[in-house]
Design a protein around this motif. Sequence first.
Motif, mmCIF file in Angstrom:
data_model
loop_
_atom_site.group_PDB
_atom_site.id
_atom_site.type_symbol
_atom_site.label_atom_id
_atom_site.label_comp_id
_atom_site.label_asym_id
_atom_site.label_seq_id
_atom_site.Cartn_x
_atom_site.Cartn_y
_atom_site.Cartn_z
ATOM 1 N N ASP A 87 -15.951 4.543 -6.355
ATOM 2 C CA ASP A 87 -15.214 5.151 -4.933
ATOM 3 C C ASP A 87 -15.615 4.431 -3.763
ATOM 4 O O ASP A 87 -16.592 3.693 -3.921
ATOM 5 C CB ASP A 87 -16.021 6.694 -4.916
ATOM 6 C CG ASP A 87 -15.435 7.144 -3.502
ATOM 7 O OD1 ASP A 87 -14.419 7.665 -4.524
ATOM 8 O OD2 ASP A 87 -15.997 7.022 -2.785
ATOM 9 N N ARG A 88 -14.569 4.177 -3.273
ATOM 10 C CA ARG A 88 -14.606 2.981 -1.924
ATOM 11 C C ARG A 88 -15.523 3.548 -1.137
ATOM 12 O O ARG A 88 -15.866 2.854 0.067
ATOM 13 C CB ARG A 88 -13.029 3.451 -0.886
ATOM 14 C CG ARG A 88 -12.083 2.619 -1.951
ATOM 15 C CD ARG A 88 -11.044 2.491 -1.553
ATOM 16 N NE ARG A 88 -10.545 1.827 0.008
ATOM 17 C CZ ARG A 88 -9.843 2.677 1.291
ATOM 18 N NH1 ARG A 88 -9.005 3.438 0.180
ATOM 19 N NH2 ARG A 88 -10.082 2.228 2.834
ATOM 20 N N HIS B 133 -6.812 2.813 -6.482
ATOM 21 C CA HIS B 133 -8.252 2.941 -5.632
ATOM 22 C C HIS B 133 -8.985 4.011 -4.948
ATOM 23 O O HIS B 133 -7.124 5.355 -5.025
ATOM 24 C CB HIS B 133 -8.365 2.057 -4.291
ATOM 25 C CG HIS B 133 -7.982 0.695 -4.578
ATOM 26 N ND1 HIS B 133 -8.738 -0.802 -4.865
ATOM 27 C CD2 HIS B 133 -6.745 0.065 -4.429
ATOM 28 C CE1 HIS B 133 -7.978 -1.791 -5.238
ATOM 29 N NE2 HIS B 133 -7.018 -1.606 -4.864
ATOM 30 N N TYR B 134 -9.484 4.689 -4.959
ATOM 31 C CA TYR B 134 -9.589 5.919 -5.240
ATOM 32 C C TYR B 134 -11.060 5.827 -3.555
ATOM 33 O O TYR B 134 -11.307 4.992 -3.327
ATOM 34 C CB TYR B 134 -10.434 7.084 -5.856
ATOM 35 C CG TYR B 134 -9.362 7.037 -6.867
ATOM 36 C CD1 TYR B 134 -9.277 8.837 -6.867
ATOM 37 C CD2 TYR B 134 -9.246 6.342 -8.762
ATOM 38 C CE1 TYR B 134 -7.967 8.434 -8.124
ATOM 39 C CE2 TYR B 134 -8.378 6.383 -9.592
ATOM 40 C CZ TYR B 134 -7.935 7.254 -8.950
ATOM 41 O OH TYR B 134 -7.325 7.734 -10.074
ATOM 42 N N TRP C 127 -15.913 3.514 -12.153
ATOM 43 C CA TRP C 127 -15.019 3.338 -10.893
ATOM 44 C C TRP C 127 -16.008 4.113 -9.629
ATOM 45 O O TRP C 127 -17.037 3.823 -9.533
ATOM 46 C CB TRP C 127 -13.732 4.213 -11.248
ATOM 47 C CG TRP C 127 -14.235 6.036 -11.235
ATOM 48 C CD1 TRP C 127 -14.614 6.627 -12.073
ATOM 49 C CD2 TRP C 127 -14.387 6.877 -10.010
ATOM 50 N NE1 TRP C 127 -15.155 7.886 -11.710
ATOM 51 C CE2 TRP C 127 -15.098 7.995 -10.639
ATOM 52 C CE3 TRP C 127 -13.946 6.811 -8.309
ATOM 53 C CZ2 TRP C 127 -15.100 9.179 -9.385
ATOM 54 C CZ3 TRP C 127 -13.933 7.399 -7.978
ATOM 55 C CH2 TRP C 127 -14.691 8.861 -8.429
ATOM 56 N N TYR D 239 0.827 -1.132 0.130
ATOM 57 C CA TYR D 239 0.138 -0.016 -0.369
ATOM 58 C C TYR D 239 0.818 1.010 0.104
ATOM 59 O O TYR D 239 1.419 1.744 1.006
ATOM 60 C CB TYR D 239 -0.588 0.253 1.149
ATOM 61 C CG TYR D 239 -1.679 1.298 1.123
ATOM 62 C CD1 TYR D 239 -2.594 1.166 1.713
ATOM 63 C CD2 TYR D 239 -1.111 2.174 1.593
ATOM 64 C CE1 TYR D 239 -3.846 2.277 1.397
ATOM 65 C CE2 TYR D 239 -1.984 3.880 1.599
ATOM 66 C CZ TYR D 239 -3.485 3.675 1.285
ATOM 67 O OH TYR D 239 -4.518 4.743 1.403
ATOM 68 N N SER E 106 -15.965 -2.591 1.077
ATOM 69 C CA SER E 106 -15.936 -0.840 0.445
ATOM 70 C C SER E 106 -17.887 -0.710 0.233
ATOM 71 O O SER E 106 -18.528 -0.898 0.444
ATOM 72 C CB SER E 106 -15.193 -0.633 -0.519
ATOM 73 O OG SER E 106 -14.037 -1.410 -0.539
ATOM 74 N N THR F 144 -1.235 3.163 -4.449
ATOM 75 C CA THR F 144 -2.264 2.802 -4.723
ATOM 76 C C THR F 144 -3.380 2.841 -4.461
ATOM 77 O O THR F 144 -4.192 2.361 -4.839
ATOM 78 C CB THR F 144 -1.606 1.285 -4.449
ATOM 79 O OG1 THR F 144 -1.466 1.784 -2.230
ATOM 80 C CG2 THR F 144 -0.326 0.298 -4.387
ATOM 81 N N HIS F 145 -3.373 4.092 -3.633
ATOM 82 C CA HIS F 145 -4.477 4.261 -3.153
ATOM 83 C C HIS F 145 -4.299 5.967 -2.615
ATOM 84 O O HIS F 145 -4.285 6.440 -1.839
ATOM 85 C CB HIS F 145 -5.104 3.372 -1.334
ATOM 86 C CG HIS F 145 -4.684 2.314 -1.003
ATOM 87 N ND1 HIS F 145 -3.856 1.272 -1.862
ATOM 88 C CD2 HIS F 145 -6.247 1.921 -1.593
ATOM 89 C CE1 HIS F 145 -4.817 -0.318 -1.474
ATOM 90 N NE2 HIS F 145 -6.136 0.170 -1.270
#
Length: 305
Positions: free
Chosen positions: A158-159, A228-229, A156, A7, A301, A200-201
Amino acid sequence: MNQRGSYRGRFAPSPTGPLHAGSLVAALASWLDARAHGGQWLVRIEDVDTPRCVPGADQTILQQLAACGLHADAPPVWQSQRTTYYQQALDQLVAQGMAYPCACSRKDIEAALAQSGHRRPRNGELVYPGTCREGLHSKAARAWRLRTESFRSTQWTDRRLGPHQQDVALEVGDFVLQRADGLYAYQLAVVVDDAAQGVTHVVRGEDLADNTARQILLQRALGLPTPHYLHTPLVLGPNGEKLSKQNGAAALDTASSEAAFHALRTAAVALGLSQSPANTAPQALADWTSQWQARWVCAPSVPAA
Ligand code: GLU
């Protein structure tokens, strides 16, 4: 999903002024997400838009982060020192036939849109009508744009905010990669740097969520991975508007450890974390990291936003 070790997260402030209550929320969230994943947290000073930068604001921001106990795992990076990489990325896109020079001023774009009956400003931005896509018609190039027409609608998740979809070609148009004043656009710089730093995030304020589809298109065009967003809630000022340096948000007071701790506690509340019984910032940060882990790392998520 175990991302321990792999990460990498970042906080990427623009040094247009000191941190305010809203930007600390994004900083704290990105720090907590990195810690909760057992990952690394980086700081990148986004000073690519030099006319908007305030001298000394970068150092103030770094001091404010340190005062809040948000320490990075590597020395900060300044975008103003990385323009060679932005040019390389632009050269790559030009070589692939995906970027083209544009001679249009804002007035030209407005006139072309009015003529075609498509006057659709979006968040104050004009949708580029593609005037120079097939050539400059002997006008002088001012900016460079990404050719978006071959991309399908971008999706996409979003978390925090869930699934998103944007047809960039239709809703934004061919967007600027290098501006008429020669400066590289935020979209290009952020994509090049996130990849170069192995991010990565991405955890950042919700006001930036609308840029994500453009950034994903650029990642695809350049053959770069998509992180990841997670976009964090915005802090609203007394007038109900998002707090920003532009609308005069007060600088965070981090001069004493009490003041810094108070600022951190306010940011934690904005992130929906419960108050920590701890009476020092490091203890409270450890407490919030566990809360964050339970909510955003262990849990699936996209709980309700
Ligand atoms: N530099 C941007 C800002 O301060 C943030 C960019 C990002 O996190 O992607 O608004």
